[in-house]
Write an enzyme that holds these catalytic residues in place. Structure first.
Site, PDB file in Angstrom:
ATOM      1  N   SER A 128      19.613   4.210 -18.173  1.00  0.00           N
ATOM      2  CA  SER A 128      18.762   5.113 -18.962  1.00  0.00           C
ATOM      3  C   SER A 128      17.534   5.557 -18.179  1.00  0.00           C
ATOM      4  CB  SER A 128      18.316   4.390 -20.232  1.00  0.00           C
ATOM      5  OG  SER A 128      17.223   5.053 -20.826  1.00  0.00           O
ATOM      6  N   TYR A 152      16.999  11.738 -19.665  1.00  0.00           N
ATOM      7  CA  TYR A 152      16.176  12.384 -20.678  1.00  0.00           C
ATOM      8  C   TYR A 152      15.469  13.486 -19.908  1.00  0.00           C
ATOM      9  CZ  TYR A 152      16.898   8.955 -24.397  1.00  0.00           C
ATOM     10  OH  TYR A 152      17.443   8.185 -25.384  1.00  0.00           O
ATOM     11  N   THR A 178      21.358  13.494 -22.049  1.00  0.00           N
ATOM     12  CA  THR A 178      21.268  13.238 -23.488  1.00  0.00           C
ATOM     13  C   THR A 178      20.464  14.349 -24.154  1.00  0.00           C
ATOM     14  OG1 THR A 178      21.441  10.880 -23.114  1.00  0.00           O
ATOM     15  CG2 THR A 178      20.523  11.564 -25.227  1.00  0.00           C
ATOM     16  N   LYS A 260      25.617  14.425 -23.571  1.00  0.00           N
ATOM     17  CA  LYS A 260      25.728  13.353 -24.581  1.00  0.00           C
ATOM     18  C   LYS A 260      24.997  13.757 -25.856  1.00  0.00           C
ATOM     19  CE  LYS A 260      24.719   8.396 -25.191  1.00  0.00           C
ATOM     20  NZ  LYS A 260      23.477   8.235 -25.960  1.00  0.00           N
ATOM     21  N   HIS A 284      24.112   8.940 -31.191  1.00  0.00           N
ATOM     22  CA  HIS A 284      23.050   8.052 -30.703  1.00  0.00           C
ATOM     23  C   HIS A 284      22.981   6.778 -31.553  1.00  0.00           C
ATOM     24  CE1 HIS A 284      19.592   8.577 -27.782  1.00  0.00           C
ATOM     25  NE2 HIS A 284      19.253   7.442 -28.327  1.00  0.00           N
ATOM     26  N   SER A 316      29.132   5.380 -30.606  1.00  0.00           N
ATOM     27  CA  SER A 316      28.470   5.214 -31.902  1.00  0.00           C
ATOM     28  C   SER A 316      29.362   4.446 -32.874  1.00  0.00           C
ATOM     29  CB  SER A 316      28.003   6.539 -32.518  1.00  0.00           C
ATOM     30  OG  SER A 316      27.008   7.126 -31.665  1.00  0.00           O
ATOM     31  N   GLY A 317      29.129   3.162 -32.918  1.00  0.00           N
ATOM     32  CA  GLY A 317      29.830   2.301 -33.866  1.00  0.00           C
ATOM     33  C   GLY A 317      30.949   1.461 -33.282  1.00  0.00           C
ATOM     34  N   ARG A 319      32.639  -1.545 -32.045  1.00  0.00           N
ATOM     35  CA  ARG A 319      32.342  -2.973 -32.144  1.00  0.00           C
ATOM     36  C   ARG A 319      33.527  -3.834 -31.692  1.00  0.00           C
ATOM     37  NH1 ARG A 319      28.410  -0.760 -32.152  1.00  0.00           N
ATOM     38  NH2 ARG A 319      26.683  -0.714 -33.636  1.00  0.00           N
ATOM     39  N   GLY A 338      27.398   0.097 -26.989  1.00  0.00           N
ATOM     40  CA  GLY A 338      25.941   0.117 -27.087  1.00  0.00           C
ATOM     41  C   GLY A 338      25.357  -1.204 -27.549  1.00  0.00           C
ATOM     42  N   ARG A 339      24.929  -1.247 -28.820  1.00  0.00           N
ATOM     43  CA  ARG A 339      24.177  -2.405 -29.323  1.00  0.00           C
ATOM     44  C   ARG A 339      24.806  -3.774 -29.002  1.00  0.00           C
ATOM     45  NH1 ARG A 339      23.287   1.513 -33.574  1.00  0.00           N
ATOM     46  NH2 ARG A 339      21.072   1.862 -33.966  1.00  0.00           N
TER      47      ARG A 339
HETATM   48  C1  FNR Z   1      20.071   3.696 -27.300  1.00  0.00           C
HETATM   49  N1  FNR Z   1      20.721   4.862 -26.908  1.00  0.00           N
HETATM   50  C2  FNR Z   1      20.237   5.579 -25.840  1.00  0.00           C
HETATM   51  N2  FNR Z   1      20.902   6.699 -25.411  1.00  0.00           N
HETATM   52  C3  FNR Z   1      20.472   7.377 -24.331  1.00  0.00           C
HETATM   53  O1  FNR Z   1      21.093   8.373 -23.957  1.00  0.00           O
HETATM   54  N3  FNR Z   1      19.367   6.947 -23.634  1.00  0.00           N
HETATM   55  C4  FNR Z   1      18.641   5.858 -24.006  1.00  0.00           C
HETATM   56  O2  FNR Z   1      17.665   5.480 -23.383  1.00  0.00           O
HETATM   57  C5  FNR Z   1      19.065   5.159 -25.161  1.00  0.00           C
HETATM   58  N4  FNR Z   1      18.380   4.072 -25.608  1.00  0.00           N
HETATM   59  C6  FNR Z   1      18.872   3.319 -26.654  1.00  0.00           C
HETATM   60  C7  FNR Z   1      18.203   2.158 -27.032  1.00  0.00           C
HETATM   61  C8  FNR Z   1      18.736   1.348 -28.026  1.00  0.00           C
HETATM   62  C9  FNR Z   1      18.021   0.086 -28.414  1.00  0.00           C
HETATM   63  C10 FNR Z   1      19.958   1.712 -28.655  1.00  0.00           C
HETATM   64  C11 FNR Z   1      20.584   0.833 -29.704  1.00  0.00           C
HETATM   65  C12 FNR Z   1      20.598   2.868 -28.297  1.00  0.00           C
HETATM   66  C13 FNR Z   1      21.977   5.285 -27.569  1.00  0.00           C
HETATM   67  C14 FNR Z   1      23.190   4.659 -26.896  1.00  0.00           C
HETATM   68  O3  FNR Z   1      23.409   5.226 -25.632  1.00  0.00           O
HETATM   69  C15 FNR Z   1      24.458   4.860 -27.741  1.00  0.00           C
HETATM   70  O4  FNR Z   1      24.629   6.220 -28.021  1.00  0.00           O
HETATM   71  C16 FNR Z   1      24.408   4.059 -29.051  1.00  0.00           C
HETATM   72  O5  FNR Z   1      23.920   2.759 -28.802  1.00  0.00           O
HETATM   73  C17 FNR Z   1      25.766   3.996 -29.708  1.00  0.00           C
HETATM   74  O6  FNR Z   1      25.681   3.397 -30.962  1.00  0.00           O
HETATM   75  P1  FNR Z   1      26.090   1.852 -31.236  1.00  0.00           P
HETATM   76  O7  FNR Z   1      27.558   1.734 -30.945  1.00  0.00           O
HETATM   77  O8  FNR Z   1      25.263   1.027 -30.309  1.00  0.00           O
HETATM   78  O9  FNR Z   1      25.763   1.608 -32.659  1.00  0.00           O
END
Ligand code: FNR
Length: 389
Positions: A128, A152, A178, A260, A284, A316-317, A319, A338-339
């Site tokens: 990132s 970004y 993004t 993205k 996101h 996104s989602g 798991r 992600g998470r």
């Molecule tokens: C993100 N995401 C994100 N995306 C991106 O392009 N640049 C970034 O710096 C971040 N930072 C970020 C921080 C945190 C804490 C989270 C949870 C997410 C979004 C990430 O790339 C991705 O799209 C999501 O995390 C997908 O959703 P799930 O599956 O994590 O729920």
């Protein structure tokens, strides 16, 4: 079952004979609760929280539940190969580590630990722009591992060019731009704790170490941090861009470029028309637009519209392993996790990330075989049933 990744299952059971249990849960849906025990309330809120009502996060999961795998029998699925080729690079599995900023808020090693875990498994980490470590430090930690860079899009063209040149020089191959976070969403969990990591100088390492960013300041960040941080905020937030500006990025990056945050079929078409190499269908993680369409709901029509003219990735989602398979069946070439890996990082640094990734891949591998398939390429919408309601 023979599969490169499925072996983690045997490893866990065999360690059980010696009285050892896995150090972290193998259930991705239990990771958030486990991480809640070790993270600060601010860090937990930042990672787990979403925009507004949280409805988009719920929609992401509901979309996965609406699609169901229809297993096939006697298909000789013992031996499997999860590898995929993306932009000429062979990946060990159709899974990448989503760009996640400010990882030092969950673990002091932050992105460095994530880079080591990803490289060890030959999975690309997408770094990132809001990283807590510099481009160069994370590249060193990643070593020979595959790595992509997430942008970004800065409001200053010279800083933009400088950051991209650094990433390219350090071996980041693909660029993920993004588009959905040009301004921060209304996020009640962060607002209630009055917590924004960036204005506390977390997640700002890339700009703070950038020679062009620094040259534009009257005083170095080491002398006048508040002014440098204000400049950081104005550089990365508050100004939306337009389609015509994409050409600039194309000129600054001589590798593949992906957009993205795509959720609408027309935007996917425009990305292809603009000569982009790929898109990431993503909302996101429900962190930006509240009350939005579940990301998986958007995927099938977008994949159809793109029709192989660009690579379609999804997040996104995601798991469980079955989520990976559903996204692939609906047209994604690979998914971004992600998470879950961020919770793994919080729980155990590099080991925690590795465990979460190996668990997801073992689950994906085993479920692929049990559903009657041997490779990601064999998956299609025909592998799925759409539940009523
Ligand atoms: C993100 N995401 C994100 N995306 C991106 O392009 N640049 C970034 O710096 C971040 N930072 C970020 C921080 C945190 C804490 C989270 C949870 C997410 C979004 C990430 O790339 C991705 O799209 C999501 O995390 C997908 O959703 P799930 O599956 O994590 O729920």
């Amino acid at each position: 079952m023979v599969g490169q990744w499925a072996a983690y299952q045997n490893e866990i059971y065999l360690q059980g004979l010696a009285g050892t249990k896995p150090p972290f849960t193998t259930d991705p849906t239990a990771l958030e609760d486990a991480a809640a025990e070790v993270l600060t309330p601010e860090a937990l809120g930042y990672v787990a929280g979403g925009a507004g009502s949280g409805g988009s996060m719920r929609a992401n999961r509901a979309a996965f539940d609406r699609w169901q795998l229809v297993p096939r029998m006697l298909t000789d699925a013992t031996e499997r190969d999860l590898s995929v080729t993306l932009f000429g690079e062979q990946l060990a599995a159709p899974v990448l580590l989503a760009p996640v900023g400010v990882q030092s808020i969950v673990h002091p090693d932050g992105e460095l630990a994530t880079a080591r875990a990803a490289a060890g498994l030959n999975l690309p980490m997408i770094l990132s722009t809001a990283s807590s470590h510099t481009i160069e430090e994370v590249a060193a930690a990643s070593g020979a591992g595959p790595r992509w860079f997430q942008l970004y899009w800065p409001n200053d063209p010279d800083v933009c060019a400088s950051i991209l040149a650094r990433a390219r020089k350090e071996g980041y191959t693909a660029l993920v731009v993004t588009l959905d976070t040009w301004s921060l969403a209304w996020r009640p969990r962060d607002l209630d704790q009055a917590y924004l990591p960036f204005i506390r100088n977390m997640g700002t390492a890339i700009a703070m170490s950038d020679p062009v960013f620094r040259a534009q300041l009257e005083k170095m960040p080491e002398e006048d941090l508040p002014t440098a941080l204000l400049r950081w905020v104005s550089l990365f937030t508050g100004v939306d861009k337009s389609w015509s500006q994409l050409a600039v990025l194309r000129e600054l990056w001589d590798g593949p470029v992906l957009l993205k945050g795509i959720q609408h079929v027309d935007d996917a078409r425009r990305a292809v028309d603009a000569g982009m190499d790929g898109i990431v269908v993503s909302n996101h993680g429900g962190r930006q637009v509240d009350g939005a369409i579940g990301s998986l709901e958007a995927l099938p029509a977008i994949a159809q519209a793109v029709g192989g003219r660009a690579e379609v990735l999804f997040d996104s989602g995601v798991r469980n392993g079955s989520d990976v398979l559903k996204a692939l069946a609906l047209g994604a070439k690979a998914v971004l996790l992600g998470r879950p890996y961020v919770y793994g990082l919080g729980l155990g640094g590099e080991d925690g990330v590795r465990h979460v990734l190996r668990s997801l891949l073992a689950d994906t591998d085993i479920t692929l075989g049990l559903a009657g398939f041997r490779t990601p390429a064999e998956l299609s919408p025909a592998a799925l049933h759409r539940a009523e309601g």
